[in-house]
Design a protein around this motif. Structure first.
Motif, PDB file in Angstrom:
ATOM      1  N   MET A  87       3.645   1.340  27.417  1.00 53.19           N
ATOM      2  CA  MET A  87       4.882   1.300  28.213  1.00 53.19           C
ATOM      3  C   MET A  87       5.935   2.177  27.552  1.00 53.19           C
ATOM      4  O   MET A  87       6.715   2.838  28.218  1.00 53.19           O
ATOM      5  N   GLN A  88       5.952   2.183  26.234  1.00 52.35           N
ATOM      6  CA  GLN A  88       6.925   3.007  25.506  1.00 52.35           C
ATOM      7  C   GLN A  88       6.380   4.410  25.252  1.00 52.35           C
ATOM      8  O   GLN A  88       7.130   5.376  25.294  1.00 52.35           O
ATOM      9  N   GLN A  89       5.097   4.507  24.965  1.00 52.70           N
ATOM     10  CA  GLN A  89       4.493   5.799  24.619  1.00 52.70           C
ATOM     11  C   GLN A  89       3.195   5.953  25.404  1.00 52.70           C
ATOM     12  O   GLN A  89       2.109   5.603  24.905  1.00 52.70           O
ATOM     13  N   PRO A  90       3.292   6.499  26.618  1.00 55.31           N
ATOM     14  CA  PRO A  90       2.106   6.560  27.493  1.00 55.31           C
ATOM     15  C   PRO A  90       0.911   7.281  26.867  1.00 55.31           C
ATOM     16  O   PRO A  90      -0.220   7.031  27.263  1.00 55.31           O
ATOM     17  N   LYS A  91       1.165   8.154  25.895  1.00 56.83           N
ATOM     18  CA  LYS A  91       0.046   8.891  25.300  1.00 56.83           C
ATOM     19  C   LYS A  91      -0.826   8.029  24.378  1.00 56.83           C
ATOM     20  O   LYS A  91      -1.940   8.428  24.041  1.00 56.83           O
ATOM     21  N   ILE A 134      12.924   0.209  28.199  1.00 57.14           N
ATOM     22  CA  ILE A 134      12.084   1.343  27.802  1.00 57.14           C
ATOM     23  C   ILE A 134      12.969   2.445  27.209  1.00 57.14           C
ATOM     24  O   ILE A 134      14.007   2.768  27.780  1.00 57.14           O
ATOM     25  N   HIS A 135      12.561   2.995  26.073  1.00 57.58           N
ATOM     26  CA  HIS A 135      13.178   4.216  25.525  1.00 57.58           C
ATOM     27  C   HIS A 135      14.689   4.124  25.299  1.00 57.58           C
ATOM     28  O   HIS A 135      15.400   5.109  25.540  1.00 57.58           O
ATOM     29  N   ARG A 170      12.285  -1.054  32.843  1.00 54.00           N
ATOM     30  CA  ARG A 170      11.000  -0.620  33.399  1.00 54.00           C
ATOM     31  C   ARG A 170      10.890  -1.073  34.855  1.00 54.00           C
ATOM     32  O   ARG A 170      11.148  -2.227  35.183  1.00 54.00           O
ATOM     33  N   MET A 183      17.920   7.924  11.793  1.00 54.41           N
ATOM     34  CA  MET A 183      18.045   6.809  12.743  1.00 54.41           C
ATOM     35  C   MET A 183      18.041   5.446  12.039  1.00 54.41           C
ATOM     36  O   MET A 183      18.130   4.411  12.685  1.00 54.41           O
ATOM     37  N   PRO A 230      16.167  -5.488  20.905  1.00 53.71           N
ATOM     38  CA  PRO A 230      15.078  -4.636  20.425  1.00 53.71           C
ATOM     39  C   PRO A 230      15.557  -3.234  20.091  1.00 53.71           C
ATOM     40  O   PRO A 230      16.187  -2.569  20.897  1.00 53.71           O
ATOM     41  N   ILE A 231      15.236  -2.798  18.890  1.00 56.66           N
ATOM     42  CA  ILE A 231      15.658  -1.477  18.387  1.00 56.66           C
ATOM     43  C   ILE A 231      14.426  -0.577  18.245  1.00 56.66           C
ATOM     44  O   ILE A 231      13.406  -1.004  17.709  1.00 56.66           O
ATOM     45  N   HIS A 232      14.514   0.654  18.733  1.00 61.91           N
ATOM     46  CA  HIS A 232      13.504   1.693  18.452  1.00 61.91           C
ATOM     47  C   HIS A 232      12.087   1.320  18.855  1.00 61.91           C
ATOM     48  O   HIS A 232      11.132   1.684  18.155  1.00 61.91           O
ATOM     49  N   LEU A 233      11.919   0.604  19.972  1.00 60.53           N
ATOM     50  CA  LEU A 233      10.570   0.172  20.338  1.00 60.53           C
ATOM     51  C   LEU A 233       9.625   1.340  20.584  1.00 60.53           C
ATOM     52  O   LEU A 233       8.409   1.187  20.491  1.00 60.53           O
ATOM     53  N   ASP A 234      10.162   2.505  20.923  1.00 60.81           N
ATOM     54  CA  ASP A 234       9.263   3.635  21.195  1.00 60.81           C
ATOM     55  C   ASP A 234       8.925   4.443  19.944  1.00 60.81           C
ATOM     56  O   ASP A 234       8.212   5.441  20.027  1.00 60.81           O
ATOM     57  N   GLN A 235       9.422   4.003  18.796  1.00 67.65           N
ATOM     58  CA  GLN A 235       9.091   4.724  17.559  1.00 67.65           C
ATOM     59  C   GLN A 235       7.844   4.082  16.967  1.00 67.65           C
ATOM     60  O   GLN A 235       7.914   3.082  16.248  1.00 67.65           O
ATOM     61  N   PRO A 254      22.324   5.593  15.121  1.00 75.86           N
ATOM     62  CA  PRO A 254      23.519   5.453  14.277  1.00 75.86           C
ATOM     63  C   PRO A 254      24.377   6.721  14.179  1.00 75.86           C
ATOM     64  O   PRO A 254      25.570   6.626  13.903  1.00 75.86           O
ATOM     65  N   GLN A 293      21.049   1.944  18.410  1.00 71.85           N
ATOM     66  CA  GLN A 293      19.805   2.689  18.548  1.00 71.85           C
ATOM     67  C   GLN A 293      19.871   4.021  17.810  1.00 71.85           C
ATOM     68  O   GLN A 293      18.880   4.463  17.251  1.00 71.85           O
ATOM     69  N   ASP A 340      16.384   4.260  22.760  1.00 72.87           N
ATOM     70  CA  ASP A 340      16.930   5.169  21.742  1.00 72.87           C
ATOM     71  C   ASP A 340      16.868   6.638  22.168  1.00 72.87           C
ATOM     72  O   ASP A 340      17.238   7.510  21.387  1.00 72.87           O
ATOM     73  N   PHE A 391       1.369  -2.760  25.906  1.00 70.29           N
ATOM     74  CA  PHE A 391       2.774  -2.729  25.530  1.00 70.29           C
ATOM     75  C   PHE A 391       3.146  -1.400  24.872  1.00 70.29           C
ATOM     76  O   PHE A 391       4.199  -0.822  25.167  1.00 70.29           O
ATOM     77  N   LYS A 430       8.187 -10.401  22.313  1.00 68.14           N
ATOM     78  CA  LYS A 430       8.658 -10.723  23.666  1.00 68.14           C
ATOM     79  C   LYS A 430       9.396 -12.064  23.689  1.00 68.14           C
ATOM     80  O   LYS A 430      10.431 -12.196  24.353  1.00 68.14           O
ATOM     81  N   MET A 489      12.795 -11.561  22.366  1.00 66.49           N
ATOM     82  CA  MET A 489      13.638 -10.853  23.343  1.00 66.49           C
ATOM     83  C   MET A 489      14.077 -11.798  24.464  1.00 66.49           C
ATOM     84  O   MET A 489      15.200 -11.687  24.967  1.00 66.49           O
ATOM     85  N   LEU A 538       9.200  -8.438  31.236  1.00 66.36           N
ATOM     86  CA  LEU A 538       8.692  -8.149  29.900  1.00 66.36           C
ATOM     87  C   LEU A 538       7.353  -8.815  29.594  1.00 66.36           C
ATOM     88  O   LEU A 538       6.465  -8.198  28.999  1.00 66.36           O
TER      89      LEU A 538
END
Lengths: 520, 520
Positions: free
Chosen positions: A256-260, B289-290, B455, A127, A288-293, B259, B257, B292, A253, A279, A282, B465
């Motif tokens: 929001m992307q990773q609830p766990k 949200i998410h 979201r 990625m 924004p790229i890959h915010l949930d990683q 490649p 997101q 990618d 924050f 923020k 943005m 946001l």
């Protein structure tokens, strides 16, 4: 009321007046309300202070950008919202991946930029932004020397961190990023960089062409008290460099992307690692790229807060020179030199029937722990435990002793054979674990790093969501950017990224045309 | 020049005048340029047309929102940028996951809302927004009946799609979403909903309190020619509902997101599935949200473009009633009823030494293909191949015949035993494959669905946001939203989501207080 507040009050009055005039124009306004839109506040005619380049954040990326920009002749300001400079960078391990270092040559390690790129791509699950990745890897060797020139001292050996195919990690003498940050701050002060603590970015100031020409800040701000501080406007003739890091400690924050990633999961980050600056970028169109990683560090311990003592111990001792076992079976269950995501994912599979963690045990012996500088502290705080025999160690953690001994024997056989037949761990620096005393820790991952951030080009310019063209005057570097590491960053690559891209952003901003701004 | 263009011209003149006046105010402006900021254009005093609710997009979510809003008494407009209504929804399979349907009861299937939530959470790798997930699952049964009331006709049996623990999928008689969209369009027209094709959202219109009060659109727009169309302003007294789908065909945006999702990878989506509307929402503060998390459909074939004939064939025939084998070995290599991500990931591991795809073969017999409505078409276009014996089938695809026969025999043994001892596939509806004729396809995934989006809260309000509070006047539903499905959507859950959240958004918007807007 300070001068600054006077200015704000006067600006407010003028805005009101402006809105009233605009309302008088009839067809322009729907509601005729006196309040201007938040994102449409006109730029001030005069700034409280004006610089060429404003760097936001004072970690690896920020300080590298500041010193590099000053080297290029720019008048530079660094701001940081916290009461101390350095952010996460002063509490990290100070390890920097460098492809083709002199130390590698000395130790006979064959490495190349291509191999480092390939390792990072593999860990990133493909990625990654390959152009940015190449830029970082290409710059590591020269940037490591640049840091040395300002006083960083590396340990006299190269280390093998997880996910790297060869030993390529340099580490500061102090085993801390402070060994990089302190010399850079000293250099910055010497070369005339202005540095303001407790100064928080509130929003960007853009001109009518959307070029970023400065920032609204709060000075004398006491994190995290939002009511503290007073408004100031700072102008940037050449550009603003965002070196604002990640949001690992921004529990709302990140969830929001990773609830766990709830508040129950600890983080290695300092409390200021929040999403505020992201923020704001943005809001003016950053992509924004890959915010949930979001990376979990696989070397931390549930028996202490934050980064603690276990992280360095596990990195330098158990992962490189020991093994990690399931506490119930005494058996290894993953490649201890896999990348961080693979290791953290593996550890987090160890749960009981109710889903509660069963903390795995990382262990090595005295020889394996020889380079663990946090060993004494870890033992003092009872995070790292010592045992003379494997039986005693097994008893301490409730591991079946015969199984643990059998596992260690099997490991030693793998080392003799030169092949880890179970999990394919590279064995270049491995040795047999034959005698005590033994050292061990309980392990569980913690939130560590945000792979995600704003999209930039190879000039470190922040790209606009709609046009994919640079937002004029806005640069970003380090953890604040997204895409370089893909799904999982390799260890010691954050320092590499921060220093290389910080300097890259500084060179771009310094080469930009300056606009004329007035100081009050 | 149309009236519309006259208005634009007149507004421009006024803006210029406004800027000149503002410049006269001295301290407010830095450059005094005559051009207003793009995101600061004041709202028009009069709109070309005014409605209560404007729905953007005409797929499952959009048409459900429109009909529901009209039921609530609102004056509704639906706009779609394409020359036909329905978006992806008319080319999808028309399958809707419903927890607790009458058909399930009839067939003795025990299901519950909790079980559906749990299946979707598992597939989503725990990244799901649980509140939204519950809202969707809770609403499926009632919404399926609501669709029936407008003329949707379901097949008289329930199906078992991958990743669902029980058979719970209803499918339209036509095996197409058109069986839902056509009745809804008819209902919308009957109930007085205005519908404009070739009308593209350009940007939002907000009042001084940032409330969304309308949209700037291009009418008479010919996708994808950006120079076509004329500007119009449309006012929304109660709100704008974004039912704008995903961006699976926006190759540039998806590659930022991911490649690897290059133009060489086909998509099942219609050409209009681009990121334009998403970007406009983000520009006014929507929280992405998410982005990618992009789903590859595991049932498509490289031997045809887009959704094609293989997708329905594989879903209804090979995956439910057949097996999928590696073409080189004749062996199964995954659970054919796993979730989409697991299946697509498994298929994409089949590569030769150069990394080129080795397309796996999905196969079943006449009994297994009995419910595949695309069988005849697939054979006509030579995508689906027929063979009288397994030997002939093996020869057709270069599979070792003895191995394929052994694999089928083993599969039949699993069915007799009631347990797939290799991959744990659920066997509730499975039967032995004993005789020809045989049918088969080559398989390779295609970009299918964007789990990511903006979201929203359980009122389907788009959240800002920074504040995480609703952006007043802005609602979103369906694929345009992010978080419900986490890392991987289960099959037949997009129709469920679209219909339930579309109606949910409509109820929220219809209940909002109306603001007064003037029509030109």
């Amino acid at each position: 009321m300070t001068n600054n507040n006077n200015l704000v009050a006067s600006r407010r009055a003028l805005l009101k007046k402006g809105a009233a005039l605009a309302a008088g124009m009839g067809t322009l306004m729907v509601t005729g309300q006196a309040q201007a839109k938040a994102n449409c506040t006109p730029a001030p005619q005069k700034f409280d202070e004006v610089f060429d380049i404003i760097v936001v954040g004072s970690g690896f990326a920020g300080m590298s950008a500041a010193v590099q920009a000053a080297e290029e002749g720019a008048k530079v300001l660094v701001i940081d919202k916290m009461p101390v400079f350095g952010g996460n960078s002063t509490i990290n391990g100070g390890a920097m991946a460098v492809a083709g270092s002199e130390l590698q040559a000395k130790e006979g390690v064959n490495d190349s930029i291509e191999l480092m790129v390939s390792d990072m791509l593999k860990s990133g699950r493909g990625m990654n932004d390959v152009n940015m990745l190449k830029l970082v890897c290409n710059g590591t060797s020269e940037s490591a020397k640049w840091l040395e020139s300002y006083g960083t001292v590396w340990k006299p050996f190269v280390q093998h961190f997880g996910g790297h195919s060869v030993p390529r990690v340099l580490q500061t003498r102090e085993s801390s990023g402070a060994g990089i940050i302190r010399p850079l701050i000293k250099a910055a002060e010497k070369i005339g960089v202005t540095m303001y603590k407790q100064t928080k970015l509130e929003s960007f100031i853009q001109d009518d062409d959307q070029r970023v020409i400065g920032v609204n800040v709060k000075s004398q701000y006491f994190f995290p008290k939002e009511r503290t501080g007073s408004q100031r406007t700072l102008g940037a003739r050449k550009g603003v460099i965002m070196a604002t890091g990640g949001f690992g400690r921004d529990i709302d924050f990140r969830q929001m992307q990773q609830p766990k990633l709830t508040s129950e999961l600890d983080s290695t980050n300092h409390p200021g690692a929040t999403a505020g600056a992201l923020k704001q970028m943005m809001l003016i169109g950053a992509n924004p790229i890959h915010l949930d990683q979001i990376q979990l560090g696989p070397w931390s311990s549930p028996d202490e807060k934050g980064f603690g003592t276990a992280s360095q111990f596990n990195t330098a001792a158990t992962y490189q020179n020991g093994i990690v076992v399931d506490a119930r079976t005494g058996e290894r269950f993953f490649n201890e030199l896999a990348d961080r995501k693979a290791r953290a994912d593996a550890i987090m599979t160890r749960r009981d029937e109710q889903g509660k963690p069963v903390y795995p045990i990382g262990l090595t012996n005295a020889k394996g722990a020889a380079k663990a500088q946090t060993l004494a502290w870890g033992m003092k705080y009872d995070v790292i435990k010592k045992a003379d025999t494997l039986e005693q160690l097994a008893k301490e953690y409730g591991i079946p002793a015969d199984k643990l001994k059998a596992q260690v024997a099997q490991w030693n056989q793998f080392v003799r054979d030169g092949e880890d037949k179970q999990f394919g761990r590279p064995l270049m620096q491995a040795f047999e674990l034959t005698e005590g005393p033994w050292y061990a820790v309980r392990m569980w991952p913690k939130v560590h790093y945000c792979m995600g951030g704003v999209r930039v080009n190879t000039q470190s310019e922040v790209l606009h969501l709609v046009s994919d063209k640079p937002i004029a005057g806005l640069y970003a570097a380090g953890e604040a950017t997204g895409g370089i590491h893909g799904a999982s960053r390799l260890g010691a690559c954050a320092v590499a990224e921060g220093v290389v891209t910080g300097r890259n952003a500084a060179r771009s901003a310094a080469a930009a045309s300056a606009i004329s701004l007035k100081q009050a």
